[in-house]
Scaffold this active site. Structure first.
Site, PDB file in Angstrom:
ATOM      1  N   GLY A   1       0.811  -1.210   0.000  1.00 23.29           N
ATOM      2  CA  GLY A   1       0.000   0.000   0.000  1.00 23.29           C
ATOM      3  C   GLY A   1       0.844   1.259   0.000  1.00 23.29           C
ATOM      4  N   ASP A   2       1.898   1.265   0.798  1.00 26.46           N
ATOM      5  CA  ASP A   2       2.799   2.417   0.835  1.00 26.46           C
ATOM      6  C   ASP A   2       3.457   2.644  -0.511  1.00 26.46           C
ATOM      7  OD1 ASP A   2       2.911   3.400   3.665  1.00 26.46           O
ATOM      8  OD2 ASP A   2       3.456   1.323   4.052  1.00 26.46           O
TER       9      ASP A   2
END
Length: 433
Positions: A191-192
């Site tokens: 996600g990052d």
């Protein structure tokens, strides 16, 4: 220097700094006010392509991510990659002197990247208006859990929360009734990194727009763009057809484990040697090739498997046949036979497999980089690979591994900002750097 004045841009420029990897972004200066993963990943990608990235970290310990992953001699091996090609300085953003140093650097920047909680930089006096004042036209790129606005803007979030709220974690499980285990994490900070990539795209789009206006864009009324990338939204945008399928049909896509819900066969099958092997023989010609390899050339004539729609409907029966055959083959035999028929396929690689792969090696995706703290370290190559460009130019590269905390304080603060040795000594003693 008074705090309400921008840095004097007539001070010495970037001459004398370590030579970066070159590439299409050479000459672009980015200030990274980032920590952990999302913003630093954004700038690492841009630094690989030639951008000059100055990473601003807290004094002494630096970015908390320096403590993550496996260590050698007390240092993170991951940071060797995570911080590569960056110039690392320290500045305590909770002190007036540290804030002033950050402002002086921003005054020389084309873009700023940050991933603090929304509103935090404004408390430091480094909000969009101040950045625009310091560096007219500067692109301010912000990464946060839920974005800079909305009812959840102030809620804490990491990449895993972005994956959850973004709808991805729901899809990383197995079909209902197969297991009571929770949906699995991908295994990296996905996600990052997705948010970091979107932030990079947004920044480059804004810089392209600014470039079209011209070097005196601010005189034409141009205001530097604020790029607002949310972890949740970045992941959400990866969900293919999930949203239109729900909106039009009311269908909620469910997890399917290692299969694809729309094509068959496409799954992982275990070889007799115990390794998983993926086969994607989901077109009619490919399925015929696979059936021939399995010694069942008439399988495509079976009404259950005559076309993709039929194969999807009867995928359990089909996969049972393929599993039984794969279990009679070694992993090398599956690679040779299935790959030899040009059927999309491959074993499930470990990182060791990646380092031995001839394709990765040929294209420079496995690189040996000298790190002053570890000696030779394996790094991934630069993505994307680029050719062409100006004569003698490169598509980017790896000029150096992740530096130590504050490694470039002297060369940046003295050589670029013109601070004296005595002033740096004072800033060090007061904890500003």
């Amino acid at each position: 220097m008074p705090n309400d004045q921008p840095a004097d841009i007539s001070l010495p420029s970037f001459a004398g700094l370590p030579e970066g990897p070159g590439g299409p972004l050479a000459g672009l200066t980015i200030i990274e006010l980032g920590h952990f993963v999302a913003a630093p990943h954004c700038t690492r990608v841009l630094a690989d392509l030639g951008a000059r990235v100055i990473k601003v970290e807290p004094p002494v310990k630096g970015d908390p991510v320096r403590t993550w992953g496996e260590h050698v001699n007390g240092r993170s091996l991951w940071f060797s990659v995570h911080g590569r090609n960056k110039l690392c300085v320290t500045a305590n953003l909770k002190s007036p002197d540290g804030i002033q140093l950050a402002k002086d650097l921003i005054a020389k920047a084309d873009a700023v990247v940050e991933n603090f909680k929304p509103g935090q930089l404004e408390k430091f006096g480094l909000g969009p208006k101040e950045i625009e004042r310091l560096s007219p036209g500067c692109v301010f790129t912000r990464i946060s859990g839920y974005g800079q606005t909305g009812p959840r803007a102030q809620m804490a979030a990491f990449g895993v929360i972005g994956e959850s709220i973004g709808g991805l974690r729901h899809l990383t499980g197995f079909p209902k009734g197969m297991t009571d285990l929770p949906p699995a994490r991908v295994g990296v900070s996905l996600g990052d990194m997705i948010a970091g990539l979107y932030a990079a795209v947004g920044m480059l789009a804004a810089l392209y727009e600014r470039g079209k206006v011209g070097p005196d864009a601010h005189k034409e009324g141009y205001m530097g763009r604020v790029v607002d990338a949310a972890l949740t939204e970045s992941v959400f945008s990866f969900l293919e057809g999930c949203l239109p399928e729900y909106g039009k049909l009311g269908k909620i896509r469910e997890p399917y484990g290692s299969t694809l819900p729309t094509t068959a066969p496409s799954d992982a099958y275990m070889a007799k040697t115990g390794e998983w092997f993926l086969i994607g023989a989901n077109s009619d010609p490919l399925f015929q090739k696979l059936a021939n390899l399995m010694g069942q050339p008439d399988l495509p004539k079976d009404p259950r498997f005559v076309d993709n729609q039929s194969r999807v409907k009867h995928v359990s029966a089909l996969d049972a046949l393929i599993r039984a055959w794969a279990a009679t083959q070694t992993i090398d035999e599956l690679e040779q036979k299935v790959g030899g028929e040009d059927i999309p396929s491959g074993r499930v690689y470990t990182i060791e497999d990646c380092t031995r792969d001839s394709q990765y090696l040929e294209r420079g995706m496995i690189r040996t980089v000298e790190d002053p703290h570890f000696g030779d370290v394996l790094h991934p190559g630069v993505v994307p690979m680029m050719t062409g460009g100006p004569k003698g130019s490169t598509g980017g590269g790896v000029a150096w591994a992740g530096p130590a905390v504050g490694a470039h304080n002297d060369i940046i603060y003295r050589g670029v900002l013109g601070r004296s040795t005595d002033e740096l000594a004072r800033l060090t003693q007061t904890g500003a750097i």
